[in-house]
Design a protein around this motif. Structure first.
Motif, mmCIF file in Angstrom:
data_model
loop_
_atom_site.group_PDB
_atom_site.id
_atom_site.type_symbol
_atom_site.label_atom_id
_atom_site.label_comp_id
_atom_site.label_asym_id
_atom_site.label_seq_id
_atom_site.Cartn_x
_atom_site.Cartn_y
_atom_site.Cartn_z
ATOM 1 N N TRP A 1 29.843 -31.514 27.315
ATOM 2 C CA TRP A 1 29.799 -31.675 28.384
ATOM 3 C C TRP A 1 31.062 -32.437 28.919
ATOM 4 O O TRP A 1 31.968 -32.471 29.810
ATOM 5 C CB TRP A 1 28.824 -32.865 28.763
ATOM 6 N N VAL A 2 31.032 -32.936 27.705
ATOM 7 C CA VAL A 2 32.938 -33.311 28.177
ATOM 8 C C VAL A 2 33.537 -32.206 27.791
ATOM 9 O O VAL A 2 35.228 -32.292 28.588
ATOM 10 C CB VAL A 2 33.550 -34.515 27.172
ATOM 11 N N LEU A 3 33.530 -31.364 27.423
ATOM 12 C CA LEU A 3 34.697 -30.501 27.072
ATOM 13 C C LEU A 3 34.611 -29.036 27.991
ATOM 14 O O LEU A 3 35.546 -27.963 28.766
ATOM 15 C CB LEU A 3 34.748 -29.777 26.348
ATOM 16 N N GLY A 4 33.754 -29.910 28.994
ATOM 17 C CA GLY A 4 33.713 -28.851 30.476
ATOM 18 C C GLY A 4 32.989 -27.448 30.609
ATOM 19 O O GLY A 4 33.287 -26.304 30.837
ATOM 20 N N GLY A 5 32.244 -27.306 29.336
ATOM 21 C CA GLY A 5 31.434 -26.344 28.990
ATOM 22 C C GLY A 5 29.748 -25.972 29.521
ATOM 23 O O GLY A 5 29.755 -27.252 30.122
ATOM 24 N N GLU A 6 29.038 -24.620 28.750
ATOM 25 C CA GLU A 6 28.079 -24.843 29.471
ATOM 26 C C GLU A 6 27.318 -24.923 27.882
ATOM 27 O O GLU A 6 27.471 -23.434 27.363
ATOM 28 C CB GLU A 6 27.910 -23.278 30.182
ATOM 29 N N ASN A 7 25.378 -25.799 28.417
ATOM 30 C CA ASN A 7 24.912 -25.752 27.474
ATOM 31 C C ASN A 7 24.238 -24.325 27.389
ATOM 32 O O ASN A 7 24.395 -23.501 28.485
ATOM 33 C CB ASN A 7 24.265 -26.351 28.146
ATOM 34 N N GLY A 8 24.097 -23.899 26.501
ATOM 35 C CA GLY A 8 22.944 -22.570 25.375
ATOM 36 C C GLY A 8 24.045 -21.728 25.917
ATOM 37 O O GLY A 8 24.937 -21.581 25.521
ATOM 38 N N LEU A 9 23.187 -21.158 24.104
ATOM 39 C CA LEU A 9 23.955 -20.196 23.720
ATOM 40 C C LEU A 9 23.620 -18.770 23.579
ATOM 41 O O LEU A 9 21.893 -18.446 23.884
ATOM 42 C CB LEU A 9 23.886 -20.160 21.609
ATOM 43 N N GLY A 10 23.943 -17.574 24.182
ATOM 44 C CA GLY A 10 22.962 -16.296 25.265
ATOM 45 C C GLY A 10 22.808 -16.147 24.546
ATOM 46 O O GLY A 10 21.303 -15.334 25.108
ATOM 47 N N ARG A 11 22.283 -15.755 22.812
ATOM 48 C CA ARG A 11 22.011 -15.291 21.753
ATOM 49 C C ARG A 11 20.476 -16.009 21.321
ATOM 50 O O ARG A 11 20.579 -17.427 21.478
ATOM 51 C CB ARG A 11 22.434 -14.564 21.245
ATOM 52 N N LYS A 12 19.382 -15.308 21.486
ATOM 53 C CA LYS A 12 18.355 -16.219 20.663
ATOM 54 C C LYS A 12 19.032 -16.557 19.170
ATOM 55 O O LYS A 12 20.171 -16.544 18.078
ATOM 56 C CB LYS A 12 18.060 -15.732 19.446
ATOM 57 N N VAL A 13 18.751 -18.276 19.253
ATOM 58 C CA VAL A 13 19.380 -19.775 17.615
ATOM 59 C C VAL A 13 19.538 -19.006 16.484
ATOM 60 O O VAL A 13 19.880 -19.350 15.909
ATOM 61 C CB VAL A 13 19.362 -20.499 18.132
ATOM 62 N N LYS A 14 18.329 -18.429 16.607
ATOM 63 C CA LYS A 14 17.457 -17.871 15.343
ATOM 64 C C LYS A 14 18.259 -16.627 14.622
ATOM 65 O O LYS A 14 18.822 -16.888 13.246
ATOM 66 C CB LYS A 14 15.864 -17.791 15.099
ATOM 67 N N LYS A 15 17.942 -16.219 15.168
ATOM 68 C CA LYS A 15 19.531 -14.690 15.115
ATOM 69 C C LYS A 15 20.783 -14.559 14.714
ATOM 70 O O LYS A 15 21.725 -14.669 13.856
ATOM 71 C CB LYS A 15 19.225 -13.645 16.136
ATOM 72 N N LEU A 16 21.347 -16.310 15.504
ATOM 73 C CA LEU A 16 22.661 -16.660 15.417
ATOM 74 C C LEU A 16 22.971 -17.583 13.798
ATOM 75 O O LEU A 16 23.679 -17.188 12.883
ATOM 76 C CB LEU A 16 23.329 -17.171 16.507
ATOM 77 N N LEU A 17 22.161 -17.856 13.762
ATOM 78 C CA LEU A 17 21.771 -18.946 12.554
ATOM 79 C C LEU A 17 21.675 -18.039 11.087
ATOM 80 O O LEU A 17 22.001 -18.849 10.411
ATOM 81 C CB LEU A 17 21.343 -20.033 12.685
#
Length: 246
Positions: free
Chosen positions: A46-62
């Motif tokens: 929020w403070v850095l002006g970003g957009e919440n949410g990762l575009g891909r599935k978190v499970k695959k990313l992690l």
């Protein structure tokens, strides 16, 4: 690439303000910086002006099956980037537990970022967790914002008992006093003589300041919001002390 984590058993101790302001100070110092907002609440995002949410599935990313680097967002500050928070990160511990990399999985996950960034700052959720255990492997320094109060010191002691660190690992953990109000006698006394339970603490400390609260309203780090404020100068000093140890 150096990795610095902001972590504490307790919430509301100023992890996000420290993560954002240290990132901006390092960025002002000429370093390419990435902030990874691991807290599902998304305050750094929020403070850095970003957009919440990762575009891909978190499970695959992690799991390392999808590249985290493709989810990085640029901010309004050149060479200060953001890996945003995601509400699904509330399942982070379960996902890390199920990963095949063991207690070094987080370290392996962030290794590719060393090709582009000199500093990675992790804004971690509160609590004792699998993430806490993996930070010991992944981070060069674990900064622990600590309010000068007996309960905060007790929380720090519980965190250290949980991590069960060896002597060399213990040197990576660096508590510092945050939200300091010099009108309070205990705060003044502990600045002079910190409790043995948190020794050795960093010399730099951050005062309680309304400018810090304004960060979430104006979505700017202190260096841009209030460049001459006491809190800004305090974070600048904290960054210089931290940099000297990295």
């Amino acid at each position: 690439m150096k990795v610095v984590a902001l972590h504490n058993l307790k919430g509301g101790v100023g992890k996000t303000s420290a993560a954002v302001n240290l990132a901006r100070e390092a960025n002002r110092d000429g370093m390419p910086v990435l902030v990874w907002d691991l807290d599902a609440q998304g305050a750094s995002t929020w403070v850095l002006g970003g957009e919440n949410g990762l575009g891909r599935k978190v499970k695959k990313l992690l799991a390392g099956k999808s590249p985290l680097g493709e989810e990085v967002q640029h901010t309004a500050w050149e060479r200060l980037d953001l890996l945003p928070a995601d509400l699904r990160m509330r399942e982070l511990d379960r996902l890390l537990d199920s990963a095949s990399g063991g207690d070094k999985h987080l370290k392996r996950l962030i290794a590719p970022f060393s090709e582009e960034y000199a500093l990675l700052i992790l804004d971690c959720p509160p609590g004792l967790s699998t993430l806490s255990d993996q930070l010991v492997r992944a981070a060069d320094r674990i900064l622990v914002p600590t309010i000068p109060s007996p309960l905060s010191v007790q929380a720090f002691s519980r965190m250290m008992d949980h991590l069960d660190l060896g002597k060399r690992q213990r040197q990576r953990v660096a508590p510092f006093f945050n939200l300091v109000d010099r009108r309070r006698k205990l705060h003044r006394e502990w600045l002079e003589t910190p409790p043995a339970a948190i020794a050795p603490a960093m010399q730099s400390w951050i005062p309680y300041a309304s400018d810090v609260e304004r960060m979430s309203l104006e979505c700017r780090p202190l260096a841009d919001l209030a460049p001459r404020s006491r809190a800004t100068l305090a974070y600048r000093q904290l960054w210089q002390e931290l940099k000297a140890t990295l």
